[in-house]
Write a protein that holds these residues in place. Sequence first.
Motif, PDB file in Angstrom:
ATOM      1  N   THR A 238      50.040  22.340  25.723  1.00 53.67           N
ATOM      2  CA  THR A 238      49.985  21.864  27.102  1.00 53.67           C
ATOM      3  C   THR A 238      51.173  20.954  27.388  1.00 53.67           C
ATOM      4  OG1 THR A 238      48.597  19.966  26.515  1.00 53.67           O
ATOM      5  CG2 THR A 238      47.472  22.004  27.190  1.00 53.67           C
ATOM      6  N   GLU A 239      51.413  20.739  28.661  1.00 52.96           N
ATOM      7  CA  GLU A 239      52.428  19.784  29.090  1.00 52.96           C
ATOM      8  C   GLU A 239      51.830  18.879  30.153  1.00 52.96           C
ATOM      9  OE1 GLU A 239      55.618  22.133  30.616  1.00 52.96           O
ATOM     10  OE2 GLU A 239      54.563  22.674  32.469  1.00 52.96           O
ATOM     11  N   THR A 240      52.327  17.677  30.237  1.00 50.40           N
ATOM     12  CA  THR A 240      51.850  16.742  31.240  1.00 50.40           C
ATOM     13  C   THR A 240      52.452  17.082  32.595  1.00 50.40           C
ATOM     14  OG1 THR A 240      53.679  15.184  30.919  1.00 50.40           O
ATOM     15  CG2 THR A 240      51.732  14.926  29.487  1.00 50.40           C
ATOM     16  N   LEU A 241      51.918  16.478  33.624  1.00 50.96           N
ATOM     17  CA  LEU A 241      52.509  16.616  34.954  1.00 50.96           C
ATOM     18  C   LEU A 241      53.989  16.260  34.908  1.00 50.96           C
ATOM     19  CD1 LEU A 241      52.604  16.755  38.082  1.00 50.96           C
ATOM     20  CD2 LEU A 241      51.748  14.394  38.101  1.00 50.96           C
ATOM     21  N   TYR A 247      56.922  18.762  38.775  1.00 54.37           N
ATOM     22  CA  TYR A 247      57.265  17.341  38.876  1.00 54.37           C
ATOM     23  C   TYR A 247      58.775  17.128  38.846  1.00 54.37           C
ATOM     24  CZ  TYR A 247      56.976  12.298  37.797  1.00 54.37           C
ATOM     25  OH  TYR A 247      57.092  10.927  37.813  1.00 54.37           O
ATOM     26  N   LYS A 248      59.451  17.787  37.910  1.00 58.79           N
ATOM     27  CA  LYS A 248      60.892  17.581  37.749  1.00 58.79           C
ATOM     28  C   LYS A 248      61.680  18.004  38.984  1.00 58.79           C
ATOM     29  CE  LYS A 248      60.877  17.912  32.686  1.00 58.79           C
ATOM     30  NZ  LYS A 248      61.279  18.741  31.497  1.00 58.79           N
ATOM     31  N   ALA A 256      57.968  11.382  43.591  1.00 58.38           N
ATOM     32  CA  ALA A 256      58.238  10.301  44.543  1.00 58.38           C
ATOM     33  C   ALA A 256      57.006   9.435  44.741  1.00 58.38           C
ATOM     34  CB  ALA A 256      58.689  10.893  45.881  1.00 58.38           C
ATOM     35  N   MET A 257      55.831  10.059  44.774  1.00 62.42           N
ATOM     36  CA  MET A 257      54.598   9.296  44.938  1.00 62.42           C
ATOM     37  C   MET A 257      54.352   8.389  43.739  1.00 62.42           C
ATOM     38  SD  MET A 257      52.059  12.163  46.662  1.00 62.42           S
ATOM     39  CE  MET A 257      50.674  11.023  46.837  1.00 62.42           C
ATOM     40  N   GLU A 258      54.619   8.896  42.529  1.00 57.84           N
ATOM     41  CA  GLU A 258      54.440   8.053  41.355  1.00 57.84           C
ATOM     42  C   GLU A 258      55.418   6.886  41.363  1.00 57.84           C
ATOM     43  OE1 GLU A 258      53.225   8.554  36.770  1.00 57.84           O
ATOM     44  OE2 GLU A 258      54.900   9.832  37.390  1.00 57.84           O
ATOM     45  N   ALA A 259      56.638   7.135  41.774  1.00 55.99           N
ATOM     46  CA  ALA A 259      57.636   6.063  41.854  1.00 55.99           C
ATOM     47  C   ALA A 259      57.216   4.987  42.851  1.00 55.99           C
ATOM     48  CB  ALA A 259      58.991   6.643  42.240  1.00 55.99           C
TER      49      ALA A 259
END
Length: 289
Positions: A238-241, A247-248, A256-259
């Motif tokens: 698996t890979e993370t978001l 995401y990339k 942008a929302m996480e930032a």
Amino acid sequence: ITHCISHAMSDSVYRPCSCFCLNTGDSCCNPLSMGSIKKMIEEAVPGIDVLSLMIGKTVIQDTENGFFMDVNEQVSMVCSQLAQDPKLKDGYNAMGFSQGGQFLRAVAQRCPSPPMKTLISVGGQQQGVYGLPRCPGESSHICDWIRKELNSGAYTDIVQKHLVQAQYWHDPLNDDLYKKHSLFLADINQERVVNETYKKNLQLLDKFVMVKFLQDSVVDPVDTEWFGFLKTGQAKETETLQESVLYKEDRLGLAAMEADGKLDFLATEGDHLQFTDEWFNAKLVPYLH
């Protein structure tokens, strides 16, 4: 801000003693499932208005539609209900359980009016599923039939149109087939083209909260509850978001929302949708104030 919980668009929850567990089907008005969550929220936040959405004209229809109704039609019905409710005109917070978490995200992306302020996805399969390890509930014949249909032709037009679980079936071994024929998930996850309106609307959220159940035996892979998934071309790693192309390339605006501090990732012990009143009140209710 008024609050909205998705139920018929969700998998089911029933309440034994002080924890929540999965069962088959669900309805807006079952006092042992979404009805009990509605009551809990009302007790925790005095004066709050809670709208529990019904998909269909009866409780039976509401439950059946969670298995067999085109998800895009369900989302459209919800958008219409929200737009017609005068209490929601200034905004609302949304809470979706299991598949209701991703369906409400589609509402946020497609229907910005009235504005959704906070989206809480409780065990939602944001990147879909690849497997049905423990189909929930007592109706084993329904579970067996769903497994058979998904394994034999998840991306055929008739299965996509009429089986809810197929509409978020994400096959990493047949990525091109998934992107071409997925009627719902591939669209809201920007797999074919980037819909700038979807991206803009999702970024209007103040908070997007994702809850993962660490011992989940229903959702496969469990990382989908935090927007992760299996790496394309195989079905083990698996890979993370944050490791994903989604995401990339920031196809949905999640980077942008996480930032901006808009993404919250919560984890809790227990199987799918199992949590105590105390955990719910401590971790989720503060988002509803």
